[in-house]
Design an enzyme around this catalytic site. Structure first.
Site, short mmCIF file in Angstrom:
data_model
loop_
_atom_site.label_atom_id
_atom_site.label_comp_id
_atom_site.label_asym_id
_atom_site.label_seq_id
_atom_site.Cartn_x
_atom_site.Cartn_y
_atom_site.Cartn_z
N LYS A 159 10.44 -13.73 -21.78
CA LYS A 159 10.86 -12.18 -21.16
C LYS A 159 11.28 -11.71 -22.30
CE LYS A 159 8.34 -11.93 -18.64
NZ LYS A 159 7.69 -12.72 -17.88
N CYS A 177 0.95 -0.93 0.04
CA CYS A 177 0.05 -0.15 0.02
C CYS A 177 0.73 1.28 -0.16
CB CYS A 177 -0.91 -0.08 1.26
SG CYS A 177 -1.83 -1.35 1.57
N ARG A 180 0.96 1.79 -5.89
CA ARG A 180 1.16 0.66 -4.79
C ARG A 180 0.14 0.05 -4.49
NH1 ARG A 180 6.01 1.30 -2.51
NH2 ARG A 180 5.28 0.08 -0.70
N GLU A 239 10.56 -19.56 -19.41
CA GLU A 239 10.41 -17.91 -19.20
C GLU A 239 11.25 -16.98 -19.59
OE1 GLU A 239 7.76 -16.78 -17.67
OE2 GLU A 239 8.35 -15.03 -16.75
N LYS A 264 -1.68 -6.85 -20.15
CA LYS A 264 -1.15 -7.44 -18.91
C LYS A 264 -2.35 -8.22 -18.77
CE LYS A 264 0.79 -6.94 -15.16
NZ LYS A 264 2.14 -7.86 -15.02
N HIS A 322 17.39 -32.35 -31.70
CA HIS A 322 16.34 -32.97 -32.31
C HIS A 322 15.66 -31.99 -33.32
CE1 HIS A 322 16.64 -36.83 -30.12
NE2 HIS A 322 16.69 -36.26 -29.07
N GLU A 356 9.20 -11.02 -25.42
CA GLU A 356 7.91 -10.03 -25.29
C GLU A 356 8.32 -8.60 -25.31
OE1 GLU A 356 5.32 -10.83 -22.04
OE2 GLU A 356 6.93 -11.53 -20.70
N ASN A 364 1.31 -0.06 5.94
CA ASN A 364 1.53 -0.91 4.70
C ASN A 364 2.38 -2.08 5.26
OD1 ASN A 364 2.56 -1.91 2.54
ND2 ASN A 364 4.25 -0.46 2.43
N GLY A 365 1.96 -3.19 4.83
CA GLY A 365 2.54 -4.33 5.39
C GLY A 365 1.52 -5.31 5.87
N TRP A 395 -3.89 -1.82 -1.19
CA TRP A 395 -3.90 -2.67 -1.97
C TRP A 395 -4.38 -3.78 -0.88
CZ3 TRP A 395 -3.30 -4.89 -6.62
CH2 TRP A 395 -2.91 -5.84 -6.96
C1 G6P Z 1 -0.66 -12.00 -20.05
C2 G6P Z 1 0.57 -11.24 -19.64
C3 G6P Z 1 1.36 -12.20 -18.95
C4 G6P Z 1 0.77 -13.37 -18.04
C5 G6P Z 1 -0.27 -13.94 -18.75
C6 G6P Z 1 -1.21 -14.59 -17.87
O1 G6P Z 1 -0.16 -12.63 -21.39
O2 G6P Z 1 1.26 -10.40 -20.72
O3 G6P Z 1 2.70 -11.56 -18.17
O4 G6P Z 1 1.74 -14.07 -17.61
O5 G6P Z 1 -1.27 -12.82 -19.37
O6 G6P Z 1 -1.76 -13.89 -16.89
P1 G6P Z 1 -2.36 -14.12 -15.55
O7 G6P Z 1 -2.77 -12.91 -14.80
O8 G6P Z 1 -3.27 -15.21 -15.63
O9 G6P Z 1 -1.20 -14.64 -14.72
#
Ligand code: G6P
Length: 581
Positions: free
Chosen positions: A458, A2, A27, A454, A576, A477, A461, A97-98, A71
């Site tokens: 990264k 928060c 936050r 992963e 997102k 292969h 993307e 906050n915490g 939050w």
């Molecule tokens: C989108 C985001 C990714 C995320 C995926 C799943 O593609 O760009 O960063 O991993 O959705 O999202 P979620 O909220 O279900 O973890």
């Protein structure tokens, strides 16, 4: 996570606090609230964002005040759960906050002593404890000092009382900074709300408690006066929005130790067995980075206690559900991903028990499943998932501990410290190699294979460089046909069962001309001698290696994308939260 702001000085506090809270909305923004003091305690708090509804709060009278943007962690976002929280006498106001981990027991004790609670938050216990201590002590500082040892968990708090012209600030494992003005002083979660008023700041350390008046700041630790250096903060207004970081993604990468620490400690290990109920098998559904976290879980769970774990893309599961039974876990940062929601609904029609792991309290997934475990990553703004991935792993490790009948061990409790060390590494050579490439391969084995997926995700993307993650044995292969001097391979080669075969694989790739960046153990001279670029990590247990390697891959993608001038936080064509199939 928060945001908190406090002010004491010659000006009206409320407008300063309102503007400060708007800057801290990154936050959290489930609800907001302000308390100010003149000859009475004024309070205004609401569900929703302060940036959309600041009018009343700005009009509160008084030259001392505290504010909060929330939050939600304990208790849904509503007016009652919004901070500040007020004691039974109506004279003390507090923002926090915490997470107070022992709040259930403290609340029970306070209720038995006659206190009335107005919220479901963990925070409210603090203000009632201060109320009691204030009855015994001479002043607010002593009262807060008496209460802090009773609190387990993390906190940054600001406290005001109608009877005193000062702010009390205290921190433990949550950030808090004091801004030093001329006849006025400020306190906040970070410099963002303070920088337009003053450049001079004191950063409190864990265990510090400060008494802040208009003209004086006194800091104590373990009841002894301490002095903390006054720093000069040289930020532009643009910096301010991201707390001094050039991008939210970098900020969120740096927040990972805190996300890990908070999440590990927040999982209720007493309740977890009731949720998991000894499943014979586990099926996990997820998308994107969350899928990769699930795949790491599969490796670690099966390795630790042999319970079969199946990992399914949520988008496939809905239309082609495999035979499922027992427990289905959905992992989703946002709690809104359409495919993950659909997969879990589908699992329910098969009479499976459903569990969600999410970062967002009140998200749709919470209403879809039988049980939910929240991660404590705080709001993640950058499209590319970083700290939520680490928080997912933290929850999943606690699930593994529970299923294997283990306690949360020391390794997990201190894993955040290893991440902190890795954040400071210089990756310039690796970045220079990657930024010139059109294709990059990532290879690893066991739980490091999903990390390759992963790391490659990264990289593609945010830098738009084509990158593929492979189980190291699979490269020959097919992808071997693509290896050349132009295709860097990033090899994850930690000590352990697969070390020898990984070294052989690396030699095979080198023989085809591919430049190899190896991530291994810092003391591994055999590996560093055979590769082009060696990134040495501290020697740690395997789960911590997964985390430290992950951070290197995130930073590598980040710095490569920065060097190519990409739009880090909003990569092209991506969102997102993917709320369509
Ligand atoms: C989108 C985001 C990714 C995320 C995926 C799943 O593609 O760009 O960063 O991993 O959705 O999202 P979620 O909220 O279900 O973890």
């Amino acid at each position: 996570m928060c945001g908190i702001v406090g002010y004491i000085g010659r000006r009206e506090a409320a407008p300063i606090i309102v503007e400060g809270l708007k800057k801290l909305e990154y936050r959290g923004y489930d609800s907001f609230g302000i308390a100010t003091l003149d000859n009475t305690l004024h309070l205004d708090k609401h569900k929703g964002r302060i940036s959309e509804n600041p009018q009343v709060a700005s009009l509160l009278k008084g030259k001392i005040g505290v504010g909060h943007t929330r939050w939600a962690t304990h208790g849904i976002p509503n007016d009652a759960n919004a901070h500040p929280h007020i004691d039974c006498t109506g004279k003390i106001a507090l923002v926090h906050n915490g997470i107070i981990e022992n709040f259930t027991e403290l609340r029970r004790q306070l209720l038995s002593r006659g206190h009335l609670f107005k919220s479901e938050t963990d925070t409210e216990v603090i203000v009632h404890l201060i109320e009691e201590a204030y009855g015994r002590k001479r002043n607010l500082l002593d009262a807060v000092q008496e209460v802090l040892p009773l609190l387990e968990g993390s906190y940054a708090i600001l406290v005001i009382s109608l009877t005193e012209e000062r702010l009390i600030a205290a921190r433990n494992a949550s950030p808090l900074v004091i801004g030093i003005g001329d006849g006025e002083n400020f306190a906040a979660s970070d410099m963002t709300p303070i920088i337009e008023h003053t450049e001079r700041a004191v950063f409190l350390e864990d265990g510090d408690i400060a008494s802040i008046t208009r003209g004086k700041i006194e800091i104590f630790n373990k009841n002894n006066p301490v002095s903390r250096p006054v720093e000069l903060i040289d930020w532009s207004q643009e910096d301010v929005k991201k707390g001094g970081y050039p991008h939210f993604m970098l900020k969120e990468i740096y927040e990972q130790p805190q996300a890990l620490y908070n999440t590990i400690r927040s999982v209720d290990m007493d309740n977890l067995p009731k949720i998991l109920r000894n499943p014979q098998s586990v099926t996990v559904v997820a998308c994107g980075s969350s899928f990769h976290a699930g795949l790491i879980f599969k490796y670690l769970l099966e390795g630790a206690c042999g319970i079969p774990a199946r990992m399914e893309y949520a988008s496939e599961f809905k239309y082609f559900p495999p035979p499922v039974e027992d427990l289905v876990i959905g992992i989703t940062q946002s709690g809104e991903t359409a495919d993950t929601l659909a997969a879990l609904r589908q699992a329910k029609t098969h009479n499976c028990r459903t569990l969600a792991i999410t970062n967002v309290l009140g998200s749709t997934i919470c209403r879809t499943v039988d049980n939910t475990i929240f991660m404590r990553a705080g709001p993640e703004i950058s499209v590319a998932a970083t700290k939520s991935f680490v928080a997912q792993l933290a929850v999943l490790m606690q699930v593994i501990n529970c299923l294997c009948g283990r306690k949360c061990d020391d390794i997990l409790q201190h894993a955040h410290q290893a991440i902190e060390e890795v954040l400071l590494m210089d990756l310039t050579d690796a970045v220079n190699l990657c930024k010139g490439a059109s294709d990059i391969f990532y290879v690893g084995r066991g739980p490091f294979y999903p990390l390759c997926l992963e790391g490659a995700l990264k990289m593609k993307e945010i830098s738009y460089i084509h990158a593929e993650g492979y189980a190291a044995g699979e490269l020959k292969h097919g992808p071997f046909a693509l290896l050349s001097q132009e295709t860097p391979v990033i090899a994850l080669c930690m000590p352990g069962e697969t070390y020898g075969v990984m070294v052989s694989n690396i030699k095979e790739m080198k023989a085809r001309g591919a430049p190899v960046i190896a991530i291994g153990c810092r003391t591994d001279t055999e590996l560093s001698d055979i590769v082009d670029i060696f990134i040495g990590l501290p020697k740690t247990p395997m789960f911590v290696q997964v985390l430290t390697t992950l951070v290197v891959l995130q930073l590598l993608a980040y710095h490569t994308a920065v060097s190519l001038g990409c739009d880090i936080d909003k990569p092209r064509n991506l969102a997102k939260s993917v709320t369509v199939e």
